[in-house]
Motif scaffolding. Structure first.
Motif, PDB file in Angstrom:
ATOM      1  N   VAL A 191      16.629  10.248  30.273  1.00  0.00           N
ATOM      2  CA  VAL A 191      15.200   9.343  30.411  1.00  0.00           C
ATOM      3  C   VAL A 191      15.108   8.863  31.498  1.00  0.00           C
ATOM      4  O   VAL A 191      15.968   7.871  31.852  1.00  0.00           O
ATOM      5  CB  VAL A 191      15.564   8.390  28.978  1.00  0.00           C
ATOM      6  CG1 VAL A 191      14.112   7.814  28.917  1.00  0.00           C
ATOM      7  CG2 VAL A 191      15.796   9.412  27.899  1.00  0.00           C
ATOM      8  N   ASN A 192      13.949   8.691  32.062  1.00  0.00           N
ATOM      9  CA  ASN A 192      13.430   8.005  33.299  1.00  0.00           C
ATOM     10  C   ASN A 192      12.088   7.638  33.032  1.00  0.00           C
ATOM     11  O   ASN A 192      11.412   8.201  32.107  1.00  0.00           O
ATOM     12  CB  ASN A 192      13.610   8.830  34.521  1.00  0.00           C
ATOM     13  CG  ASN A 192      15.195   9.187  34.826  1.00  0.00           C
ATOM     14  OD1 ASN A 192      15.891   8.268  35.190  1.00  0.00           O
ATOM     15  ND2 ASN A 192      15.652  10.429  34.557  1.00  0.00           N
ATOM     16  N   THR A 193      11.721   6.454  34.008  1.00  0.00           N
ATOM     17  CA  THR A 193      10.510   5.886  33.628  1.00  0.00           C
ATOM     18  C   THR A 193       9.805   5.835  35.179  1.00  0.00           C
ATOM     19  O   THR A 193      10.396   5.293  36.035  1.00  0.00           O
ATOM     20  CB  THR A 193      10.556   4.706  33.220  1.00  0.00           C
ATOM     21  OG1 THR A 193      10.758   4.901  31.713  1.00  0.00           O
ATOM     22  CG2 THR A 193       8.973   3.910  33.175  1.00  0.00           C
ATOM     23  N   ILE A 194       8.520   6.083  35.352  1.00  0.00           N
ATOM     24  CA  ILE A 194       7.821   5.992  36.732  1.00  0.00           C
ATOM     25  C   ILE A 194       6.737   4.688  36.351  1.00  0.00           C
ATOM     26  O   ILE A 194       6.074   4.570  35.513  1.00  0.00           O
ATOM     27  CB  ILE A 194       6.967   6.904  37.060  1.00  0.00           C
ATOM     28  CG1 ILE A 194       7.683   8.399  37.204  1.00  0.00           C
ATOM     29  CG2 ILE A 194       6.070   7.039  38.365  1.00  0.00           C
ATOM     30  CD1 ILE A 194       7.084   9.746  37.350  1.00  0.00           C
ATOM     31  N   LEU A 195       6.826   3.753  37.387  1.00  0.00           N
ATOM     32  CA  LEU A 195       5.957   2.757  37.436  1.00  0.00           C
ATOM     33  C   LEU A 195       5.154   2.921  38.486  1.00  0.00           C
ATOM     34  O   LEU A 195       4.970   2.642  39.810  1.00  0.00           O
ATOM     35  CB  LEU A 195       6.668   1.213  37.669  1.00  0.00           C
ATOM     36  CG  LEU A 195       7.661   0.882  36.853  1.00  0.00           C
ATOM     37  CD1 LEU A 195       8.884   1.495  36.388  1.00  0.00           C
ATOM     38  CD2 LEU A 195       8.027  -0.660  37.120  1.00  0.00           C
ATOM     39  N   PRO A 196       3.641   3.540  37.996  1.00  0.00           N
ATOM     40  CA  PRO A 196       2.752   3.865  39.290  1.00  0.00           C
ATOM     41  C   PRO A 196       2.176   2.404  39.676  1.00  0.00           C
ATOM     42  O   PRO A 196       1.851   1.591  38.691  1.00  0.00           O
ATOM     43  CB  PRO A 196       1.694   4.591  38.297  1.00  0.00           C
ATOM     44  CG  PRO A 196       2.152   5.177  37.079  1.00  0.00           C
ATOM     45  CD  PRO A 196       3.398   4.048  36.920  1.00  0.00           C
ATOM     46  N   GLY A 197       1.375   2.586  40.857  1.00  0.00           N
ATOM     47  CA  GLY A 197       0.564   1.543  41.282  1.00  0.00           C
ATOM     48  C   GLY A 197      -0.673   1.684  41.309  1.00  0.00           C
ATOM     49  O   GLY A 197      -1.212   2.159  39.847  1.00  0.00           O
TER      50      GLY A 197
END
Length: 260
Positions: A191-197
């Motif tokens: 499980v991973n998460t991306i934090l877009p700008g």
């Protein structure tokens, strides 16, 4: 995880923007893809264009999500990949503030706060819980059963004025990433998460050109908004790189959001 026609994936919010770019990248890699989205017209059109399955799903409705998983699995088999891109906001409000004209004091409308959390945080977790329960029925491939990518936001760490509900919901996604990875470590699910700008998506296209230009100029480097395909490439790296687990990664051109 090696991508190919023996792998099935589900992408929530898959009819447009970051979700559609990721679904397209997965299809280009040969994966069988199902798009979950509330927008049936856009979803059916997009699914037909890339050879995917469309499921009309509202991630805030448990029965709708269950039905979507059933439809997707009937078409493509049990998914090994889940990418959560469904999300959004319900307006900007200060915790408490004054009307600019009347100076009347008003508190944050709690129902809007609850809706934002329901959509972004609980909607994401609902899909994770139901998807991983299905993944547990699979035999491992090269030691793993599945991979999940979530979408938070730079607002999870740099929430601006009026963004308290959105920032809290996205911070919740960041906060649950590692515990979920630990919950599932014995089952071979990452499980991973991306934090877009600031990304150039259909939602952003509603803004006036001068607003978009100012936002792009606020990014340290490169001085532009992100492209959905750049999000998709990072999502696929998180899926295919077997040592990528329990991580929250900003993808934002080094921006740190100002208070307003």
């Amino acid at each position: 995880m090696k991508l190919g026609p023996d792998i099935a994936a589900i992408v929530t919010g898959g009819a447009s923007g970051l979700g559609y770019a990721t679904a397209t990248a997965l299809r280009d890699a040969g994966v069988k893809v199902a798009l979950f989205d509330k927008n049936a017209e856009l979803g059916l059109e997009g699914a037909a264009a890339i050879g995917a399955t469309f499921c009309a799903v509202d991630v805030m409705d448990h029965a709708s999500v269950e039905a979507g998983f059933a439809t997707a699995r009937a078409a493509n088999g049990q998914e090994r990949i889940l990418v959560n891109c469904a999300g959004g906001g319900f307006g900007a409000f200060k915790t408490a503030g004054r009307d600019k004209q009347t100076r009347e004091i008003a508190a944050y409308p709690v129902d809007r706060f609850e809706l934002t959390v329901q959509l972004n945080l609980i909607g994401t977790f609902r899909c994770i819980a139901l998807s991983t329960a299905g993944m547990l029925t699979l035999a491992p491939l090269d030691g793993e059963r599945g991979a999940i990518v979530n979408t938070a936001s730079a607002a999870a760490e740099d929430g601006q004025m009026g963004q308290v509900a959105y920032a809290a919901a996205k911070a919740g996604i960041v906060g649950m990433t590692l515990p979920i990875a630990r919950d599932l470590m014995g089952e071979g699910i990452r499980v991973n998460t991306i934090l877009p700008g600031i990304f150039d998506t259909p939602l952003m296209n509603r803004a006036r050109p001068q607003v978009k230009e100012a936002l792009a100029a606020s990014v340290p480097f490169p001085k532009r908004m992100g492209h959905a395909e750049e999000y998709a490439r990072l999502a696929l790296e998180m899926i295919t790189n077997g040592y990528f687990n329990g991580e929250d990664v900003r993808l934002d051109g080094a921006i740190r959001m100002a208070p307003r």
